[in-house]
Motif scaffolding. Structure first.
Motif, PDB file in Angstrom:
ATOM      1  N   VAL A  54       0.861  -1.302  -0.013  1.00  0.00           N
ATOM      2  CA  VAL A  54       0.075  -0.303   0.207  1.00  0.00           C
ATOM      3  C   VAL A  54       0.950   1.060  -0.067  1.00  0.00           C
ATOM      4  CG1 VAL A  54      -1.809   1.252   1.159  1.00  0.00           C
ATOM      5  CG2 VAL A  54      -1.876  -1.188   1.366  1.00  0.00           C
ATOM      6  N   ALA A  55       0.548   2.035  -0.857  1.00  0.00           N
ATOM      7  CA  ALA A  55       1.472   3.258  -0.890  1.00  0.00           C
ATOM      8  C   ALA A  55       0.415   4.362  -1.319  1.00  0.00           C
ATOM      9  CB  ALA A  55       2.304   3.296  -2.166  1.00  0.00           C
ATOM     10  N   VAL A  56       0.451   5.644  -0.824  1.00  0.00           N
ATOM     11  CA  VAL A  56      -0.313   6.734  -0.779  1.00  0.00           C
ATOM     12  C   VAL A  56       0.760   7.963  -1.278  1.00  0.00           C
ATOM     13  CG1 VAL A  56      -2.004   8.240   0.390  1.00  0.00           C
ATOM     14  CG2 VAL A  56      -1.989   5.912   0.793  1.00  0.00           C
ATOM     15  N   ALA A  57       0.128   8.770  -2.067  1.00  0.00           N
ATOM     16  CA  ALA A  57       1.024  10.019  -2.520  1.00  0.00           C
ATOM     17  C   ALA A  57       0.261  10.799  -3.346  1.00  0.00           C
ATOM     18  CB  ALA A  57       2.267   9.372  -3.350  1.00  0.00           C
ATOM     19  N   GLU A  58       0.633  11.904  -3.670  1.00  0.00           N
ATOM     20  CA  GLU A  58       0.105  13.042  -4.583  1.00  0.00           C
ATOM     21  C   GLU A  58       0.209  12.351  -6.023  1.00  0.00           C
ATOM     22  OE1 GLU A  58       0.699  17.362  -6.211  1.00  0.00           O
ATOM     23  OE2 GLU A  58       1.011  17.120  -4.244  1.00  0.00           O
ATOM     24  N   LEU A  75     -13.090   8.940   2.749  1.00  0.00           N
ATOM     25  CA  LEU A  75     -12.650   9.328   1.704  1.00  0.00           C
ATOM     26  C   LEU A  75     -13.418   9.050   0.397  1.00  0.00           C
ATOM     27  CD1 LEU A  75      -8.898   7.965   1.957  1.00  0.00           C
ATOM     28  CD2 LEU A  75      -9.711  10.270   2.127  1.00  0.00           C
ATOM     29  N   SER A  76     -13.408  10.238  -0.673  1.00  0.00           N
ATOM     30  CA  SER A  76     -14.262   9.760  -1.532  1.00  0.00           C
ATOM     31  C   SER A  76     -13.274   9.352  -2.923  1.00  0.00           C
ATOM     32  CB  SER A  76     -14.990  11.324  -2.226  1.00  0.00           C
ATOM     33  OG  SER A  76     -15.646  11.050  -3.382  1.00  0.00           O
ATOM     34  N   ILE A  77     -13.582   8.220  -3.429  1.00  0.00           N
ATOM     35  CA  ILE A  77     -12.866   7.488  -4.690  1.00  0.00           C
ATOM     36  C   ILE A  77     -13.726   8.240  -5.805  1.00  0.00           C
ATOM     37  CG2 ILE A  77     -12.361   5.453  -5.930  1.00  0.00           C
ATOM     38  CD1 ILE A  77     -12.946   3.979  -3.117  1.00  0.00           C
ATOM     39  N   GLN A  78     -12.641   8.929  -6.675  1.00  0.00           N
ATOM     40  CA  GLN A  78     -12.858   9.649  -7.835  1.00  0.00           C
ATOM     41  C   GLN A  78     -12.745   8.667  -8.898  1.00  0.00           C
ATOM     42  OE1 GLN A  78     -13.953  12.998  -7.521  1.00  0.00           O
ATOM     43  NE2 GLN A  78     -14.191  12.375  -5.633  1.00  0.00           N
ATOM     44  N   ASP A  79     -11.854   7.832  -8.790  1.00  0.00           N
ATOM     45  CA  ASP A  79     -11.525   6.968 -10.067  1.00  0.00           C
ATOM     46  C   ASP A  79     -10.742   5.700  -9.495  1.00  0.00           C
ATOM     47  OD1 ASP A  79     -11.111   6.114 -12.698  1.00  0.00           O
ATOM     48  OD2 ASP A  79      -8.894   6.706 -12.533  1.00  0.00           O
ATOM     49  N   ALA A  80     -10.911   4.487 -10.159  1.00  0.00           N
ATOM     50  CA  ALA A  80     -10.269   3.380  -9.940  1.00  0.00           C
ATOM     51  C   ALA A  80      -9.823   2.513 -11.018  1.00  0.00           C
ATOM     52  CB  ALA A  80     -11.508   2.498  -8.981  1.00  0.00           C
ATOM     53  N   VAL A 133      -3.310   9.671  -4.793  1.00  0.00           N
ATOM     54  CA  VAL A 133      -3.661   8.161  -5.429  1.00  0.00           C
ATOM     55  C   VAL A 133      -3.119   7.264  -4.506  1.00  0.00           C
ATOM     56  CG1 VAL A 133      -0.983   8.188  -6.578  1.00  0.00           C
ATOM     57  CG2 VAL A 133      -3.057   6.974  -7.664  1.00  0.00           C
ATOM     58  N   VAL A 134      -3.946   6.282  -4.555  1.00  0.00           N
ATOM     59  CA  VAL A 134      -3.771   5.161  -3.464  1.00  0.00           C
ATOM     60  C   VAL A 134      -3.445   3.815  -4.177  1.00  0.00           C
ATOM     61  CG1 VAL A 134      -4.542   3.610  -1.670  1.00  0.00           C
ATOM     62  CG2 VAL A 134      -5.229   6.127  -1.701  1.00  0.00           C
ATOM     63  N   TYR A 178      -6.298   3.925  -6.709  1.00  0.00           N
ATOM     64  CA  TYR A 178      -7.358   4.602  -6.362  1.00  0.00           C
ATOM     65  C   TYR A 178      -7.153   6.024  -6.359  1.00  0.00           C
ATOM     66  CZ  TYR A 178      -9.208   0.002  -4.898  1.00  0.00           C
ATOM     67  OH  TYR A 178      -9.578  -1.357  -4.990  1.00  0.00           O
ATOM     68  N   LEU A 179      -7.810   7.043  -7.104  1.00  0.00           N
ATOM     69  CA  LEU A 179      -7.687   8.365  -6.941  1.00  0.00           C
ATOM     70  C   LEU A 179      -8.504   9.006  -5.996  1.00  0.00           C
ATOM     71  CD1 LEU A 179      -5.890  10.462  -8.496  1.00  0.00           C
ATOM     72  CD2 LEU A 179      -7.895  11.014  -9.779  1.00  0.00           C
ATOM     73  N   VAL A 180      -8.405   9.405  -4.991  1.00  0.00           N
ATOM     74  CA  VAL A 180      -9.333  10.002  -3.802  1.00  0.00           C
ATOM     75  C   VAL A 180      -9.190  11.330  -3.303  1.00  0.00           C
ATOM     76  CG1 VAL A 180      -9.313   7.492  -2.634  1.00  0.00           C
ATOM     77  CG2 VAL A 180      -7.360   9.111  -2.215  1.00  0.00           C
TER      78      VAL A 180
END
Length: 276
Positions: free
Chosen positions: A79-83, A116-121, A92-93, A135-137
């Motif tokens: 799992v990685a989270v970043a801009e 969180l609100s998922i904008q794209d997956a 992005v997750v 996942y774009l959140v």
């Protein structure tokens, strides 16, 4: 690139050129980041053509760098989270799993629990039997995630959720915003065959709202449906999502299973709006 993808990549040459171009640009980014070429090639051997066609060079470079940093043979969830490298402000997750069923349901439920609100997956199977998902959140307020501690907290929560071995689907309990309750799109579910891969394509059209993907993931779990890929799109208040699925034995869904899945999705998604 987007135009060629919309045209359906009319010849194998189109695909090869797009993949070669994306890989060439990704190599430049990886070299600048100090990632050894052999490490990148090791990662890329586990990725499919579909992956390279669905992600930009910047995304490929970031994913590759995260995967290359792992020890060979490490099968624990990543799992990685970043801009996001190309969508200023959005977050992005990245989730990469191996041999873990229902990781989509677990991940989307965990993101929902975090508000969180998922904008794209994008759910993309890997050549070695895993799944590389992004996942774009945004925060529920619509604002980007800027605090590094918040990002680290998201990573920890997701890692715990993905390590969970419970046989029950995670609950979906977030309250729907008032504007979602006012403007609704009746759920429509349709099916088609993916003969090249021996799978079933499920298209779900419904009203977009927070927690939608975790609701769908919960239904897939309850119906014993295995997810192999997903393309998520939102048009205004309307979500138009396509999922590639099989039954628990890896076969396309039978007519009876399709009907059962359609009934369950329609009931779950429309009933929540009606109860809000």
């Amino acid at each position: 690139v987007r135009t060629a993808l919309r045209r359906g990549l009319e010849s194998p040459l189109d695909r090869e050129e797009l993949i070669a171009g994306a890989q060439s640009q990704a190599r430049e980014r990886l070299a600048a980041a100090g990632v050894a070429p052999e490490s990148a090639e090791r990662v890329w051997k586990t990725l499919t053509d579909a992956y390279f066609l669905r992600h930009s060079a910047a995304e490929i470079a970031w994913h590759t760098g995260q995967l290359a940093a792992r020890a060979p043979g490490d099968a624990t969830p990543l799992v990685a989270v970043a801009e996001h490298p190309e969508r200023g402000g959005a977050t992005v997750v990245l989730v990469c799993t191996h041999g873990r069923r229902h990781s989509f349901a677990r991940a989307t439920a965990a993101l929902d629990q975090l508000g969180l609100s998922i904008q794209d997956a994008r759910i993309t199977p890997t050549a070695d039997g895993g799944s590389l998902d992004s996942y774009l959140v945004l925060e529920d307020t619509g604002l980007p995630i800027t605090d590094r501690e918040r990002m680290a907290g998201i990573e920890r929560h997701l890692q715990r959720a993905l390590a969970e071995r419970s046989g029950q689907a995670p609950p979906v309990a977030r309250r729907l915003p008032r504007q979602v309750r006012m403007f609704t799109t009746p759920t429509e579910v349709s099916f088609s065959a993916d003969p090249d891969k021996g799978r079933t394509l499920v298209e779900v059209v419904t009203g977009d709202r927070p927690g939608l993907l975790s609701e769908i993931g919960q239904v897939f779990w309850d119906q014993r449906v295995e997810l192999h890929g997903a393309k998520v799109m939102t048009v205004g208040e309307r979500a138009e999502d396509v999922f590639t699925v099989t039954d628990e034995t890896g076969r396309p869904l039978s007519a009876a299973r399709c009907q059962s899945l359609a009934d369950s999705l329609t009931h779950a998604l429309d009933a929540r709006i009606a109860a809000a």
